[in-house]
Design an enzyme around this catalytic site. Sequence first.
Site, short mmCIF file in Angstrom:
data_model
loop_
_atom_site.label_atom_id
_atom_site.label_comp_id
_atom_site.label_asym_id
_atom_site.label_seq_id
_atom_site.Cartn_x
_atom_site.Cartn_y
_atom_site.Cartn_z
N GLY A 1 -7.95 173.86 -8.77
CA GLY A 1 -6.55 174.33 -8.84
C GLY A 1 -6.16 174.35 -10.31
O GLY A 1 -7.01 174.35 -11.20
N ARG A 2 -4.86 174.36 -10.56
CA ARG A 2 -4.36 174.51 -11.94
C ARG A 2 -4.97 173.49 -12.90
O ARG A 2 -5.44 173.84 -13.99
CB ARG A 2 -2.84 174.31 -11.97
CG ARG A 2 -2.05 175.28 -11.14
CD ARG A 2 -0.58 174.87 -11.20
NE ARG A 2 0.20 175.56 -10.21
CZ ARG A 2 0.34 175.17 -8.96
NH1 ARG A 2 -0.28 174.08 -8.52
NH2 ARG A 2 1.08 175.86 -8.11
N ILE A 3 -4.95 172.20 -12.52
CA ILE A 3 -5.38 171.16 -13.46
C ILE A 3 -6.90 171.19 -13.64
O ILE A 3 -7.40 171.03 -14.75
CB ILE A 3 -4.86 169.77 -13.02
CG1 ILE A 3 -3.32 169.79 -12.98
CG2 ILE A 3 -5.34 168.69 -13.97
CD1 ILE A 3 -2.66 168.57 -12.35
N THR B 1 -7.86 161.58 -12.06
CA THR B 1 -6.44 161.71 -12.42
C THR B 1 -5.66 162.36 -11.28
O THR B 1 -4.55 162.82 -11.48
CB THR B 1 -6.27 162.59 -13.67
OG1 THR B 1 -7.02 163.80 -13.48
CG2 THR B 1 -6.72 161.90 -14.93
N SER B 2 -6.27 162.43 -10.08
CA SER B 2 -5.61 163.16 -8.99
C SER B 2 -4.71 162.23 -8.18
O SER B 2 -3.54 162.03 -8.53
CB SER B 2 -6.65 163.86 -8.12
OG SER B 2 -7.49 162.94 -7.46
N ARG B 3 -5.23 161.65 -7.14
CA ARG B 3 -4.51 160.65 -6.36
C ARG B 3 -5.49 159.54 -6.00
O ARG B 3 -6.65 159.81 -5.68
CB ARG B 3 -3.91 161.25 -5.08
CG ARG B 3 -2.65 162.06 -5.29
CD ARG B 3 -1.48 161.17 -5.75
NE ARG B 3 -0.24 161.92 -5.92
CZ ARG B 3 0.20 162.40 -7.08
NH1 ARG B 3 -0.49 162.25 -8.19
NH2 ARG B 3 1.37 163.05 -7.14
N GLU C 1 -0.18 151.64 -5.84
CA GLU C 1 0.37 151.62 -7.19
C GLU C 1 1.68 150.85 -7.21
O GLU C 1 2.47 151.00 -6.26
CB GLU C 1 0.58 153.06 -7.70
CG GLU C 1 -0.73 153.80 -7.85
CD GLU C 1 -0.58 155.23 -8.37
OE1 GLU C 1 0.54 155.64 -8.73
OE2 GLU C 1 -1.60 155.93 -8.42
N HIS D 1 -1.08 155.55 -14.10
CA HIS D 1 -0.58 156.85 -13.62
C HIS D 1 0.18 157.53 -14.78
O HIS D 1 1.38 157.81 -14.67
CB HIS D 1 0.31 156.70 -12.39
CG HIS D 1 0.34 157.94 -11.55
ND1 HIS D 1 0.36 157.94 -10.18
CD2 HIS D 1 0.35 159.26 -11.90
CE1 HIS D 1 0.39 159.18 -9.73
NE2 HIS D 1 0.38 159.99 -10.76
N ALA E 1 -1.18 160.27 -16.84
CA ALA E 1 -1.77 161.50 -17.36
C ALA E 1 -0.71 162.55 -17.74
O ALA E 1 -0.89 163.28 -18.70
CB ALA E 1 -2.77 162.08 -16.38
C1 GLV Z 1 1.68 163.19 -11.01
O1 GLV Z 1 0.81 162.52 -10.55
C2 GLV Z 1 2.22 164.32 -10.37
O2 GLV Z 1 1.85 164.62 -9.23
O3 GLV Z 1 3.06 164.98 -10.98
#
Ligand code: GLV
Length: 375
Positions: free
Chosen positions: A160-162, A264-266, A295, A317, A319
């Site tokens: 996806g985008r990231i 860096t996702s979930r 978290e 969390h 990023a």
């Molecule tokens: C950060 O984790 C977001 O989903 O914006």
Amino acid sequence: MSKKFRVFATCDIGESLELLRKRAYEVEVYPEPQAPPKKLIIEKVKSGIDGLITTLRDPIDAEIFAAGKDTLKVVAQMAVGFDNINRADANRYKLPFTHTADVLTEATAEFAFFMLGALARKMWSAEHLTRENKWSFWHPYLPFLGDEVTGKTIAIIGTGRIGLAMIKKCCGFDMNILCYDPAYQNHEYVKAIQETMDLRHAKGIQKEKTWIKYTSFEDALKQVDFVSVHVPLLREGESETPTYHLFNEKNLKMMKPTAFLVNTSRGPVVDEAALARALKENWIAGAALDVYEKEPLPADSPLRDPAIEDRCRLYPHFASAGKITRLSTDPNKGMAGRCVQGLIDVLEGNYGGDITKMPYVVNKEAFGKLTNIAS
Ligand code: GLV
């Protein structure tokens, strides 16, 4: 504007809230830095607010939507991820919710790349050595060496985008790239990156030829030096391709013992108990995490084990936590600005009141027909 809208924000999202006040909105903000108890959110929604501003810390489900039946008109989330919002419940209550995709793409991808570099090149251990005055000689390989990133092979899990932005950064580091996505493939983008790689090589910008292609999950995991995770969290029943515990014992064991995992996702995309074992028993070389199953990361998490400290980087969390990315009031730059704009779009009936045309609304599927909810 004839009606004065009432909004409750579960968190202070900065100056962007002033934009609402300037438009004569009545805005109440939960004053603590922690998330409010769900009970309080329900109470506020029940009091008849028109809009609710949320963050990824707030559980938003049928209980909230029921409390706001006939009064609540929009939930505006300041995040791209929305796994804390029950989409099926929102659709049942015909309640649009918005998110802040795009504006955090580059910040998140660059942070993922920096995490990868910090992990592989042992930057944390190296700084500790210096700060703790344990750097007593320069030596070709003592007390430790890191692994180079340039020229290595990476798997991008989720394009996806990231994920695509991460590909762009990896291309700049002369990396070979294997892509996997359970649901969405962007072959045009991959082709353009291959052309960029070929041009860089032809012009002498990179010495070696590099490549990029889509492959299967197994193939990607087995071959690469780095794995970077960029999928949304989808639990069983939410999708035909759920991502919950995608990185479990079986899949972690497919990775090379020299490979590194970056997430860096979930958090729940990775089975943390399995990952802690993977690090302790050297199934993989290291991991860098920005997100966790729970978290903030609990004090007794096995990821805090001092035995794996040098190979396990842990971030809060963080990023997307760039100043402009988080707080700019410009909806084209900042999550806060985009969050507020998403709320305004719905409440003020922009786009002719057609929710399906509002760019930041997520659950457009619940609004097939023209639904003008602005009063
Ligand atoms: C950060 O984790 C977001 O989903 O914006």
